[in-house]
Design a protein around this motif. Sequence first.
Motif, mmCIF file in Angstrom:
data_model
loop_
_atom_site.group_PDB
_atom_site.id
_atom_site.type_symbol
_atom_site.label_atom_id
_atom_site.label_comp_id
_atom_site.label_asym_id
_atom_site.label_seq_id
_atom_site.Cartn_x
_atom_site.Cartn_y
_atom_site.Cartn_z
ATOM 1 N N ARG A 197 0.761 -1.231 0.028
ATOM 2 C CA ARG A 197 -0.016 -0.096 0.221
ATOM 3 C C ARG A 197 0.811 1.129 -0.100
ATOM 4 O O ARG A 197 1.725 1.584 0.989
ATOM 5 C CB ARG A 197 -0.920 -0.032 1.247
ATOM 6 N N PRO A 198 0.892 2.083 -1.067
ATOM 7 C CA PRO A 198 1.705 3.078 -1.202
ATOM 8 C C PRO A 198 1.208 4.122 0.031
ATOM 9 O O PRO A 198 0.185 4.501 0.279
ATOM 10 C CB PRO A 198 1.039 4.183 -2.457
ATOM 11 N N LEU A 199 2.422 4.564 0.811
ATOM 12 C CA LEU A 199 2.326 5.455 2.005
ATOM 13 C C LEU A 199 1.339 4.904 3.002
ATOM 14 O O LEU A 199 0.995 5.631 3.980
ATOM 15 C CB LEU A 199 1.927 6.921 1.441
ATOM 16 N N GLY A 200 1.219 3.539 3.100
ATOM 17 C CA GLY A 200 0.491 3.020 3.942
ATOM 18 C C GLY A 200 -1.109 3.319 3.838
ATOM 19 O O GLY A 200 -1.632 3.304 4.920
ATOM 20 N N ALA A 201 -1.654 3.891 2.508
ATOM 21 C CA ALA A 201 -2.886 4.352 2.565
ATOM 22 C C ALA A 201 -3.735 3.366 1.561
ATOM 23 O O ALA A 201 -3.063 2.702 0.701
ATOM 24 C CB ALA A 201 -2.855 5.823 1.879
ATOM 25 N N SER A 202 -4.994 3.329 1.711
ATOM 26 C CA SER A 202 -5.773 2.339 0.913
ATOM 27 C C SER A 202 -5.881 3.113 -0.256
ATOM 28 O O SER A 202 -5.697 4.378 -0.570
ATOM 29 C CB SER A 202 -7.226 2.217 1.698
ATOM 30 N N TYR A 203 -6.378 2.410 -1.182
ATOM 31 C CA TYR A 203 -6.793 2.957 -2.761
ATOM 32 C C TYR A 203 -7.714 4.197 -2.453
ATOM 33 O O TYR A 203 -7.260 5.216 -3.199
ATOM 34 C CB TYR A 203 -7.346 1.858 -3.441
ATOM 35 N N GLY A 204 -8.819 4.060 -1.706
ATOM 36 C CA GLY A 204 -9.880 5.110 -1.515
ATOM 37 C C GLY A 204 -9.183 6.467 -1.132
ATOM 38 O O GLY A 204 -9.352 7.536 -1.652
ATOM 39 N N LYS A 205 -8.339 6.326 0.148
ATOM 40 C CA LYS A 205 -7.627 7.569 0.588
ATOM 41 C C LYS A 205 -6.658 8.119 -0.168
ATOM 42 O O LYS A 205 -6.431 9.319 -0.393
ATOM 43 C CB LYS A 205 -6.869 7.245 1.874
ATOM 44 N N GLU B 119 -13.401 3.830 7.497
ATOM 45 C CA GLU B 119 -12.455 4.503 6.866
ATOM 46 C C GLU B 119 -13.355 5.567 5.948
ATOM 47 O O GLU B 119 -12.706 6.720 5.624
ATOM 48 C CB GLU B 119 -12.013 3.590 5.895
ATOM 49 N N MET B 120 -14.749 5.666 5.360
ATOM 50 C CA MET B 120 -15.313 6.340 4.813
ATOM 51 C C MET B 120 -15.422 7.461 5.384
ATOM 52 O O MET B 120 -15.274 8.912 4.984
ATOM 53 C CB MET B 120 -16.763 6.141 4.543
ATOM 54 N N VAL B 121 -15.699 7.600 6.707
ATOM 55 C CA VAL B 121 -15.678 8.911 7.701
ATOM 56 C C VAL B 121 -14.483 9.590 7.453
ATOM 57 O O VAL B 121 -14.079 10.974 7.467
ATOM 58 C CB VAL B 121 -16.184 8.784 9.180
ATOM 59 N N GLU B 122 -13.152 8.764 7.443
ATOM 60 C CA GLU B 122 -11.775 9.396 7.641
ATOM 61 C C GLU B 122 -11.925 10.199 6.150
ATOM 62 O O GLU B 122 -11.137 11.313 6.191
ATOM 63 C CB GLU B 122 -11.052 8.465 7.750
ATOM 64 N N LYS B 123 -12.306 9.639 5.002
ATOM 65 C CA LYS B 123 -11.964 10.255 3.840
ATOM 66 C C LYS B 123 -12.854 11.671 3.513
ATOM 67 O O LYS B 123 -12.143 12.494 3.264
ATOM 68 C CB LYS B 123 -12.434 9.091 2.672
ATOM 69 N N ILE B 124 -14.084 11.471 3.960
ATOM 70 C CA ILE B 124 -14.759 12.813 3.954
ATOM 71 C C ILE B 124 -14.076 13.814 5.068
ATOM 72 O O ILE B 124 -14.095 14.868 4.861
ATOM 73 C CB ILE B 124 -16.275 12.412 4.355
ATOM 74 N N GLY B 125 -13.436 13.221 6.046
ATOM 75 C CA GLY B 125 -12.778 14.321 6.999
ATOM 76 C C GLY B 125 -11.600 14.963 6.236
ATOM 77 O O GLY B 125 -11.315 16.241 6.523
#
Length: 324
Positions: free
Chosen positions: A19-27, A298-304
């Motif tokens: 995972r690049p930079l430890g981030a998921s695809y969505g983030k 994770e969805m809350v984190e992405k909209i955050g």
Amino acid sequence: MDSTVTTGAETSVWGGGNRPLGASYGKLMMWFFLVSDALTFSGFLAAYGFSRFKFIETWPIADEVFTHVPFFHGNYPMIYVAFMTFVLIMSSVTMVLAVDAGHKMKQNAVIWYLFATIIGGAIFVGSQAWEWKTFIKGDHGALETNGGRILQFVKADSGERASLSDFAVTIEDERVEHEEKNGIWYYGEKALPTYSLNEVIEGFKADPNILIRTELVNEDGEKTVLDRQASLAKLADAKEVVEGANLIHNEYGSRLFADFFFFITGFHGFHVFSGVIINIIIFFNVILGTYERRGHYEMVEKIGLYWHFVDLVWVFVFTFFYLV
């Protein structure tokens, strides 16, 4: 030579150590979007900056433009804009708390913090709509010259801004041409201002306490006020009455200021409005337990991430338009 690269037991490109930079695809995709959006806003603000400093001697003074507070009459420069900024920043705080609660799988806490974020965003968007309405409606009114310059009015004894209603007279013969009985003229003519040019000029001549203030900023950082004789001479160059601001006319000064104001604050307001809508969708998903079943928020984190971005952009918009 064997050039095979061993990646371990993981078979998913986006799983585990891959995972690049430890981030998921969505983030990661959210970050790509935010970077591109940041470049867009940077271009808009850079254009605003170049235009402002090119016409700095005639640019409107923010403290004289944004002086209104809902339900209160008077001159309160920057008070309501500061309130809007405070609300938006506090909504960013509640979003941080929602993301933190999501990491701890605290559903109820996420619900309440998201709700507070939505309320804060809604207040900001509503306040911005009110500010637009006030800006479009105008405050005191002014005259526009043949060269496109704006002539405002002040009271000689106090130095305060004078509204057209303070001195303009009513000439009945000029107010009847816009009646419905005139047919095509009535439907094709643009809306008449509250006072005609002649009504303003005649009222100005009859009131010796009224002076003209030009767009030009003097060495003290204030608009230049003409004496009575120069004011009367300046009236000969007046072309029409201007009330409020739009993409063509602006009673506060340079029309470029209004163009940039509507475009940049509108673009940012659209982002905030979109964020509120997305937050509402995620809010109901949290209530329904969607993310509890997924085992993560994770969805809350992405909209955050998106919400913090629009907050950060507003800091720059606020600085450029209201403070500098």
